[in-house]
Design a protein around this motif. Structure first.
Motif, PDB file in Angstrom:
ATOM      1  N   ASP A  98      10.578  49.883  28.797  1.00 35.20           N
ATOM      2  CA  ASP A  98      10.420  49.291  27.473  1.00 35.20           C
ATOM      3  C   ASP A  98      11.737  49.309  26.705  1.00 35.20           C
ATOM      4  O   ASP A  98      12.535  50.258  26.826  1.00 35.20           O
ATOM      5  CB  ASP A  98       9.375  50.083  26.664  1.00 35.20           C
ATOM      6  CG  ASP A  98       7.976  49.511  26.824  1.00 35.20           C
ATOM      7  OD1 ASP A  98       7.833  48.281  26.776  1.00 35.20           O
ATOM      8  OD2 ASP A  98       7.037  50.300  26.989  1.00 35.20           O
ATOM      9  N   ILE A  99      11.970  48.271  25.929  1.00 37.31           N
ATOM     10  CA  ILE A  99      13.077  48.256  24.973  1.00 37.31           C
ATOM     11  C   ILE A  99      12.547  48.852  23.665  1.00 37.31           C
ATOM     12  O   ILE A  99      11.456  48.510  23.213  1.00 37.31           O
ATOM     13  CB  ILE A  99      13.595  46.822  24.726  1.00 37.31           C
ATOM     14  CG1 ILE A  99      13.981  46.148  26.050  1.00 37.31           C
ATOM     15  CG2 ILE A  99      14.762  46.834  23.744  1.00 37.31           C
ATOM     16  CD1 ILE A  99      15.098  46.818  26.797  1.00 37.31           C
ATOM     17  N   GLU A 100      13.298  49.762  23.064  1.00 36.45           N
ATOM     18  CA  GLU A 100      12.854  50.412  21.833  1.00 36.45           C
ATOM     19  C   GLU A 100      12.618  49.399  20.719  1.00 36.45           C
ATOM     20  O   GLU A 100      13.343  48.403  20.594  1.00 36.45           O
ATOM     21  CB  GLU A 100      13.890  51.440  21.382  1.00 36.45           C
ATOM     22  CG  GLU A 100      14.070  52.624  22.348  1.00 36.45           C
ATOM     23  CD  GLU A 100      12.821  53.479  22.462  1.00 36.45           C
ATOM     24  OE1 GLU A 100      12.045  53.539  21.484  1.00 36.45           O
ATOM     25  OE2 GLU A 100      12.614  54.066  23.544  1.00 36.45           O
ATOM     26  N   ARG A 101      11.599  49.660  19.911  1.00 38.08           N
ATOM     27  CA  ARG A 101      11.209  48.745  18.833  1.00 38.08           C
ATOM     28  C   ARG A 101      12.358  48.494  17.858  1.00 38.08           C
ATOM     29  O   ARG A 101      12.554  47.372  17.375  1.00 38.08           O
ATOM     30  CB  ARG A 101      10.026  49.355  18.083  1.00 38.08           C
ATOM     31  CG  ARG A 101       9.439  48.499  16.966  1.00 38.08           C
ATOM     32  CD  ARG A 101       8.718  47.305  17.522  1.00 38.08           C
ATOM     33  NE  ARG A 101       9.466  46.064  17.352  1.00 38.08           N
ATOM     34  CZ  ARG A 101       9.102  44.908  17.864  1.00 38.08           C
ATOM     35  NH1 ARG A 101       8.030  44.822  18.613  1.00 38.08           N
ATOM     36  NH2 ARG A 101       9.816  43.827  17.665  1.00 38.08           N
ATOM     37  N   ASN A 102      13.143  49.512  17.569  1.00 37.24           N
ATOM     38  CA  ASN A 102      14.228  49.356  16.601  1.00 37.24           C
ATOM     39  C   ASN A 102      15.307  48.401  17.100  1.00 37.24           C
ATOM     40  O   ASN A 102      16.005  47.755  16.308  1.00 37.24           O
ATOM     41  CB  ASN A 102      14.850  50.716  16.260  1.00 37.24           C
ATOM     42  CG  ASN A 102      15.552  51.347  17.447  1.00 37.24           C
ATOM     43  OD1 ASN A 102      14.906  51.722  18.425  1.00 37.24           O
ATOM     44  ND2 ASN A 102      16.869  51.491  17.357  1.00 37.24           N
ATOM     45  N   VAL A 103      15.445  48.255  18.439  1.00 40.05           N
ATOM     46  CA  VAL A 103      16.424  47.323  19.000  1.00 40.05           C
ATOM     47  C   VAL A 103      16.008  45.887  18.676  1.00 40.05           C
ATOM     48  O   VAL A 103      16.841  45.051  18.310  1.00 40.05           O
ATOM     49  CB  VAL A 103      16.558  47.528  20.521  1.00 40.05           C
ATOM     50  CG1 VAL A 103      17.545  46.513  21.115  1.00 40.05           C
ATOM     51  CG2 VAL A 103      17.009  48.955  20.830  1.00 40.05           C
ATOM     52  N   TYR A 104      14.709  45.599  18.785  1.00 35.01           N
ATOM     53  CA  TYR A 104      14.197  44.282  18.412  1.00 35.01           C
ATOM     54  C   TYR A 104      14.399  44.026  16.919  1.00 35.01           C
ATOM     55  O   TYR A 104      14.764  42.923  16.495  1.00 35.01           O
ATOM     56  CB  TYR A 104      12.708  44.169  18.744  1.00 35.01           C
ATOM     57  CG  TYR A 104      12.391  44.017  20.211  1.00 35.01           C
ATOM     58  CD1 TYR A 104      12.476  42.777  20.833  1.00 35.01           C
ATOM     59  CD2 TYR A 104      12.003  45.120  20.972  1.00 35.01           C
ATOM     60  CE1 TYR A 104      12.164  42.635  22.190  1.00 35.01           C
ATOM     61  CE2 TYR A 104      11.693  44.983  22.317  1.00 35.01           C
ATOM     62  CZ  TYR A 104      11.783  43.741  22.922  1.00 35.01           C
ATOM     63  OH  TYR A 104      11.478  43.597  24.252  1.00 35.01           O
ATOM     64  N   ASP A 105      14.140  45.051  16.104  1.00 31.02           N
ATOM     65  CA  ASP A 105      14.241  44.898  14.652  1.00 31.02           C
ATOM     66  C   ASP A 105      15.673  44.625  14.206  1.00 31.02           C
ATOM     67  O   ASP A 105      15.912  43.852  13.272  1.00 31.02           O
ATOM     68  CB  ASP A 105      13.712  46.152  13.950  1.00 31.02           C
ATOM     69  CG  ASP A 105      12.217  46.345  14.166  1.00 31.02           C
ATOM     70  OD1 ASP A 105      11.534  45.345  14.467  1.00 31.02           O
ATOM     71  OD2 ASP A 105      11.740  47.495  14.047  1.00 31.02           O
ATOM     72  N   GLU A 106      16.637  45.218  14.885  1.00 26.69           N
ATOM     73  CA  GLU A 106      18.036  45.064  14.493  1.00 26.69           C
ATOM     74  C   GLU A 106      18.604  43.706  14.912  1.00 26.69           C
ATOM     75  O   GLU A 106      19.326  43.064  14.154  1.00 26.69           O
ATOM     76  CB  GLU A 106      18.869  46.190  15.113  1.00 26.69           C
ATOM     77  CG  GLU A 106      18.554  47.565  14.510  1.00 26.69           C
ATOM     78  CD  GLU A 106      19.252  48.673  15.259  1.00 26.69           C
ATOM     79  OE1 GLU A 106      20.040  48.388  16.205  1.00 26.69           O
ATOM     80  OE2 GLU A 106      19.017  49.855  14.911  1.00 26.69           O
TER      81      GLU A 106
END
Length: 314
Positions: A178-186
């Motif tokens: 999984d890619i961390e959620r914060n990476v998508y948010d940034e």
């Protein structure tokens, strides 16, 4: 891909524990019936018959029914002549299976009563003992031992039951990290590129060509998703989230995945998120749900008594 079985499009699921508790409560009445033996109608009567045998101490015998010619035969030795028998089956329905088996035993000189999990509406025979008197003819009952009936191909009855079981897989966290959620948010574009370049996880499972991937990735990601799977030789169909369904909560994702799996005739779902796995198991107990934790598989404890549709049991 399996075919959807319309018969199970609206269903009520009875789990083992629920059935066992009803049988436990019924045991005193059965013991009071002064039966000499239990006769199990293979295969549907196995769970109820064996459970009641443990509760009563009665010996067990087996019969098999052949629908093509409506014949009945003993499997193993028959009970002593002219004894009192309790015939066990999972349901009493509109068909003649239970009726014909009862008549077979009566013709051989036995005294016979019947025990079933569910007495269905318009049953061809009325059992003396039933865990549930089902009154909703629009809602089918699904038992743990016939989960495979979710797959519409099972109508043919040409294969062993387990051959009709089909698995739907989550994607992220199962085949790749999984890619961390914060990476998508940034930076979502950077996150997608990172995801596209993520290698196959060392814990990724081997899958069958009959399996499917059901992912909450949006439909707009289809090409990149299928490209990623193909490069690692994972040749399965993929179902992605409809564009109009934007709720990102774990509960929504779980509801969507479980519903899709059942609509498409899949019997098992493998999910990488523990939270979503629990949601799926509680919302759709007829699915066999597995939490896939970096290659370690755990079956979450599902809620004991849940229905897809609102109903009541007497």
């Amino acid at each position: 891909m399996p075919t959807h079985n319309d018969k199970w499009s609206g269903n009520a699921y009875l789990d083992y524990n629920t059935i066992a508790l009803k049988l436990d409560a019924m045991a005193n009445d059965v013991r009071g019936g002064q039966f000499d033996a239990i006769v199990i109608l293979l295969r549907g009567g196995t769970f109820v018959g064996m459970h009641m045998a443990f509760l009563t101490g009665l010996p067990v015998h087996f019969i098999r029914y052949y629908r093509p010619n409506a014949s009945v035969e003993w499997v193993g030795p028959a009970p002593e002549p002219k004894t009192k028998l309790l015939l066990c089956e999972d349901s009493a329905g509109k068909g003649k299976t239970l009726l014909n088996c009862r008549n077979f035993l009566l013709s051989q000189g036995y005294t016979v009563s019947t025990l079933v999990v569910c007495k269905m509406p318009f049953a061809a025979t009325t059992p003396e003992y039933s865990c549930f008197d089902w009154t909703n003819d629009d809602l089918q009952v699904l038992f743990p031992w016939n989960r495979y009936r979710i797959n519409g191909e099972s109508r043919a009855d040409a294969l062993p039951d387990h051959e009709y079981e089909r698995t739907a897989w989550d994607m992220d966290g199962v085949f790749l990290n999984d890619i961390e959620r914060n990476v998508y948010d940034e930076d979502i574009e950077a996150a997608l590129i990172q995801r596209d370049n993520t290698p196959l996880a060392e814990y990724a499972p081997q899958v069958s060509s009959k399996d499917i991937v059901i992912t909450s990735r949006p439909e707009i990601d289809r090409e990149r998703t299928e490209t990623w799977l193909r490069q690692f030789g994972i040749d399965v169909s993929v179902v992605l989230r409809d564009e109009g369904e934007l709720d990102a909560s774990p509960e929504f994702k779980a509801q969507w995945k479980g519903r899709k799996a059942l609509e498409l005739g899949y019997t098992h779902f493998v999910e990488s998120s523990a939270e979503q796995a629990l949601y799926i198991a509680s919302m759709y107990p007829e699915l066999r749900v597995t939490w896939f934790n970096r290659g370690k598989s755990t079956i979450p404890e599902s809620v004991t008594w849940i229905f897809k549709r609102t109903t009541k049991i007497a």
